[in-house]
Design an enzyme around this catalytic site. Structure first.
Site, PDB file in Angstrom:
ATOM      1  N   TYR A  31       0.864  -1.169   0.000  1.00  0.00           N
ATOM      2  CA  TYR A  31       0.000   0.000   0.000  1.00  0.00           C
ATOM      3  C   TYR A  31       0.900   1.218   0.000  1.00  0.00           C
ATOM      4  CZ  TYR A  31      -3.060   3.692   1.683  1.00  0.00           C
ATOM      5  OH  TYR A  31      -3.748   4.869   1.807  1.00  0.00           O
ATOM      6  N   GLU A  51      -3.168   7.495  -4.075  1.00  0.00           N
ATOM      7  CA  GLU A  51      -3.157   6.208  -3.385  1.00  0.00           C
ATOM      8  C   GLU A  51      -2.978   5.087  -4.400  1.00  0.00           C
ATOM      9  OE1 GLU A  51      -5.928   4.735   0.123  1.00  0.00           O
ATOM     10  OE2 GLU A  51      -6.788   4.183  -1.806  1.00  0.00           O
TER      11      GLU A  51
END
Ligand code: GDP
Ligand code: MN
Length: 391
Positions: free
Chosen positions: A109, A199
């Protein structure tokens, strides 16, 4: 302003962040062609909507044969997709991204946000890729790593090393190199495009350590479009709430919330205070509608119209502190709105400030039915009483 995954990936690719080969399609015929051009099997067929959580909602499908690319595309196009981040009605899928399926060794992530507490852009990296970061933060915060960036200095290689030499099991040197390059590029894009969020979840590495952005979420700061004009054409109004679009057109600050009390105020501070007292009175606002300091009669009328169009609204609270926006202007706007649309829910009005007597007179001379609140606390109580027992 949110970008679609395919738009964000296009920006990534131009800035040197590796992405899977892919093609955007809007018809089954285009999907047939895409399956011929793009490397596979497998292919990944991805609904392009602004909501996340598509994987869980069936908006990301793996295809092992060319015909599966087409049937997966057909099953998505033109239909509503319900994910944990959409409402129960879902959002209509207008476009589908077909990509080569990448072989994944590890999933990470990576994101960059503005951290308000340190007033700095912050890189967040986690070994728990592909999962919802909120869940990871709640259950295993030890696998989340952060680096604040000093804006005058910019992103530094040692910060990337801080993030990449922590995780267990250790990353291979090749993966470290690939991820370092991605981090540097994420920071560059974040600053250059005035982002409020970038993101990449998951950011995958393969066995050779090559990093590839499998997903991409980019949000441009809503105050930036005036200097990001080329990005404006990436805006997709189909993804927006129709009431939010209408509010935008009339320069009203409108945000949809989950409750059943329509709220109209002037000024963001008053809006937040009003939200607080409504909640303290045990009720929930359905929206946040700030008509701003210099609202005209027309803007007030449009604001009321927007609130009335929301069928969840069971009572309306109007809380105005007359300053630049005078109470008589507000009252005229309200009366105008009531002439155009039947106000079928209880209306609670609290007025104070400039021309308050004139405003009250305009309201009481009109055929409008409403309750007058002395002060903000009483306004909240009255409105909560109107909706108690109503769902
Ligand atoms: P989201 O659920 O809306 O965040 O959609 P994502 O783009 O993150 O896709 C959901 C999941 O599909 C990811 O977490 C990956 O595990 C998987 N996925 C997406 N693209 C690929 C790919 O090219 N290859 C493989 N093997 N899995 C993929
Ligand atoms: Mn994702």
């Amino acid at each position: 302003m949110k970008l679609h995954e395919y738009q964000a990936k296009d920006i990534f690719s131009k800035s040197g962040i590796p992405i899977p080969n892919g093609q955007l399609v809007t018809t089954a015929e285009q999907a047939t062609k895409a399956a011929q051009i793009i490397n596979g099997p497998p292919w990944v067929v991805k609904a392009q909507v602004h909501a996340g959580g598509r994987g869980k909602g069936g908006g990301v499908k793996k295809a092992h044969y060319p015909y599966e690319v087409v049937t997966a595309t057909e099953s998505l196009l033109g239909k509503p997709l319900v994910t944990p981040q959409t409402g129960p009605d879902g959002v209509i899928v207008n476009q589908v991204l077909i990509e080569e399926g990448i072989e994944i060794d590890r999933e990470f992530y990576l994101s960059m946000v503005v951290d308000r507490s340190t007033a700095s852009p912050t890189m967040i990296f986690s070994t728990a890729g592909g999962m919802e970061i909120e869940e990871v933060a709640a259950k295993t915060p030890e696998v989340i790593f952060k680096e604040h960036v000093e804006p005058a200095v910019g992103w530094m290689p040692h910060q990337a090393r801080n993030l990449l030499y922590g995780p267990e099991p250790p990353l291979t040197p090749a993966a470290v190199r690939g991820l370092m390059a991605v981090m540097a590029n994420v920071y560059k894009i974040f600053i250059a495009l005035d982002c409020s969020l970038i993101e990449i979840n998951p950011l995958a590495t393969n066995r050779e350590g090559r990093a590839v952005a499998l997903d991409a979420k980019v949000i441009i700061d809503n105050n930036a479009p005036f200097r990001q004009k080329e990005l404006l054409e990436l805006d997709d109004p189909r993804e927006k709430d129709p009431l939010e679009l209408m509010a935008e057109k009339y320069h009203l600050n409108y945000i949809r919330l989950d409750g059943n009390i329509g709220v109209m105020v002037n000024g963001a501070g008053l809006a937040m205070a009003t939200m607080d007292v409504i909640k303290m009175a045990g009720a929930e606002p359905a929206n946040f509608l700030d008509v701003g300091g210099g609202a005209s009669e027309e803007m007030i009328a449009k604001g009321v119209e927007i609130i009335l169009k929301d069928t969840r609204v069971k009572a309306i609270l109007i809380n105005i502190f007359g300053g630049i926006l005078r109470c008589d202007v507000l009252a005229r706007g309200l009366v105008a709105a009531a002439k155009k649309n039947e106000i079928h829910v209880p209306l609670i009005v609290r007025l104070a400030g400039t021309n308050v007597e004139e405003g009250r007179k305009i309201l009481s001379d009109s055929s409008l039915e409403f309750l007058v609140a002395r002060d903000i606390a009483q306004a909240a109580e009255l409105v909560a009483k109107q909706v108690s027992g109503v769902n």
